[in-house]
Design an enzyme around this catalytic site. Structure first.
Site, PDB file in Angstrom:
ATOM      1  CB  THR A  89      -0.847   0.132   1.143  1.00  0.00           C
ATOM      2  OG1 THR A  89      -2.021  -1.039   1.217  1.00  0.00           O
ATOM      3  CG2 THR A  89      -1.816   1.359   1.211  1.00  0.00           C
ATOM      4  CD  GLN A 196      -2.893 -11.652  -3.737  1.00  0.00           C
ATOM      5  OE1 GLN A 196      -2.365 -12.856  -3.580  1.00  0.00           O
ATOM      6  NE2 GLN A 196      -3.301 -10.950  -2.568  1.00  0.00           N
ATOM      7  CB  SER A 216       3.240  -6.998   0.273  1.00  0.00           C
ATOM      8  OG  SER A 216       3.006  -6.786   1.755  1.00  0.00           O
ATOM      9  CG  HIS A 218       1.219  -9.370   4.415  1.00  0.00           C
ATOM     10  ND1 HIS A 218      -0.005  -9.957   4.280  1.00  0.00           N
ATOM     11  CD2 HIS A 218       1.153  -8.372   3.709  1.00  0.00           C
ATOM     12  CE1 HIS A 218      -0.788  -8.978   3.712  1.00  0.00           C
ATOM     13  NE2 HIS A 218      -0.186  -8.113   3.380  1.00  0.00           N
ATOM     14  CB  THR A 257      15.199   3.804  11.877  1.00  0.00           C
ATOM     15  OG1 THR A 257      15.701   4.992  12.452  1.00  0.00           O
ATOM     16  CG2 THR A 257      16.208   2.665  12.165  1.00  0.00           C
ATOM     17  CB  CYS A 349      -7.610  -4.201   2.216  1.00  0.00           C
ATOM     18  SG  CYS A 349      -6.008  -4.661   2.108  1.00  0.00           S
TER      19      CYS A 349
END
Length: 406
Positions: A89, A196, A216, A218, A257, A349
């Site tokens: 995102t 995906q 992403s 995850h 960071t 989402c």
């Protein structure tokens, strides 16, 4: 010293979760134990800031450098083209807003698709409030774009064409190589949300003609809260401004960071995905096809999306006359001692929304039929015996709900 990754050893407590058959892998995946093992030292042993110049900081920096190479290798990029973000995102926001600001002198038109993830759609709607014009292309009933419509919709003032590679709800794979060619032919940049597809099927940014890519961790058995943005620097160097200022990290595009454990986890997840992609596909496709075949034996069922041009790990099935929320609740609250079966009726989402799936509506389903659809998404931890049990339970619940509604 070997690092233990067992839940009870890491947390000091025993998990209290009921037995679950997890068929919602497009929403998120469990962290691979090998990924977790790679990450753990960077929480407690080598916890240094990767920007520090002392010995421990340099070790953290080297770990980040290695992870950047692992991500780059998976998508055929160079390491200096990889920007670490908090997830897809953020990467999408950085890409769309960055291109809009940097290239507004060339035009103010953005072209995307009505069935994109909300991260793209909401960002594009925001850009409309800033004076940009956005065209949201419709898809055909099978979920694929009309190639001639795409071609006709790219204008001289189009600065960005954004088309997701694989749809998160249906698994439909768009012909992004051909679309990227059209975009470049008209002088526009091409972006793809590959959340995906990366790690599941081969993705090479050069072969596909991608200028900006978002992904992403995850979704590929890595940790949440970390992702990456590819920004092309070879051949056609793309310059976009920063959204987050304060230190000049990540080539000045994303200050702050670095999340070293997360970055290390993303890198390891990418490495494993590249090594195990073919093996995972064969195993997962067989289970998907089996469940799909069994569920289509139920009267009044159908598949949403193109039957061939879709990802192997997902099927979106409609059950005539069965409310998807009722079926989800029935599978997640079994009356006997059988496992909970986790499925979805759309994007995670927007799971709290009572609106029908915008993807299915975009594929010309009525609202009534859109509310009858369930997404089943499989992962490398799925097991055939779980699929057998799931098939039986889903058939039972479907018949029960239909009888209740009569």
């Amino acid at each position: 010293m070997e690092i233990q990754t067992n839940y009870s050893i890491v947390t000091g407590t025993e998990p209290s979760f009921p037995e679950v058959i997890y068929l919602d892998n497009n929403a998120t995946t469990p962290v691979d134990p090998r990924v977790l093992k790679t990450m753990l030292p960077y929480f407690s042993e080598n916890f240094a800031n990767a920007a520090s110049t002392h010995r421990f900081g340099l070790a953290a920096h080297e770990a980040v450098k290695k992870a950047r190479q692992q991500v780059a290798d998976l998508i055929g990029a160079d390491t200096h083209e990889i920007i670490f973000t908090s997830g897809a995102t953020e990467a999408i926001n950085l890409a769309i807003k960055g291109v809009a600001e940097a290239y507004s002198h060339k035009g103010t038109h953005i072209l995307t698709v009505s069935t994109e993830h909300s991260a793209v759609l909401d960002t594009c709607r925001y850009m409309e409030t800033k004076g940009f014009e956005v065209t949201y292309l419709p898809v055909q009933p099978d979920g694929l774009l009309d190639f001639e419509l795409v071609k006709a919709s790219i204008r001289p003032d189009t600065i960005l064409v954004s088309v997701m590679h694989v749809n998160n709800e249906t698994g439909v794979i768009q012909p992004i190589q051909e679309i990227a060619y059209l975009a470049h032919e008209k002088g526009a940049l091409f972006m793809s949300d590959c959340t995906q597809s990366v790690g599941k099927i081969p993705v090479n940014v050069d072969n596909l003609g991608i200028d900006l890519l978002c992904c992403s961790a995850h979704k590929i058995y890595g940790p949440k809260g970390i992702g990456a943005l590819f920004v092309r620097q070879r051949k056609n160097r793309i310059k976009i401004p920063a959204l987050i200022h304060g230190g000049g990290h990540e080539r000045g595009l994303r200050s702050g960071t670095l999340n070293v454990p997360g970055i290390v986890g993303l890198g390891k997840a990418c490495e494993l995905a590249q090594l195990e992609m073919a093996e995972n596909e064969k195993k997962i496709r067989e289970m998907r096809d089996y469940l799909e075949t069994e569920l289509l034996k139920i009267e009044g069922t159908w598949i949403n999306g193109h039957r061939e041009k879709r990802l192997y790990n997902v099927t979106n099935i409609g059950f005539e006359g069965v409310d998807s929320e009722a079926l989800i609740m029935g599978l997640s609250n079994p009356e006997d001692d059988s496992p909970i079966i986790t499925v979805s009726n759309g994007s995670a989402c927007t799971a709290a929304s009572i609106e029908p799936s915008h993807v299915l509506i975009g594929m010309k389903l009525t609202e009534y039929r859109a509310f009858n659809c369930i997404r089943f998404s499989f992962g490398k931890n799925s097991k055939q015996n779980e699929i057998n049990l799931s098939s039986k339970k889903i058939k039972e619940k479907t018949i029960g709900l239909r009888n209740f509604n009569q």
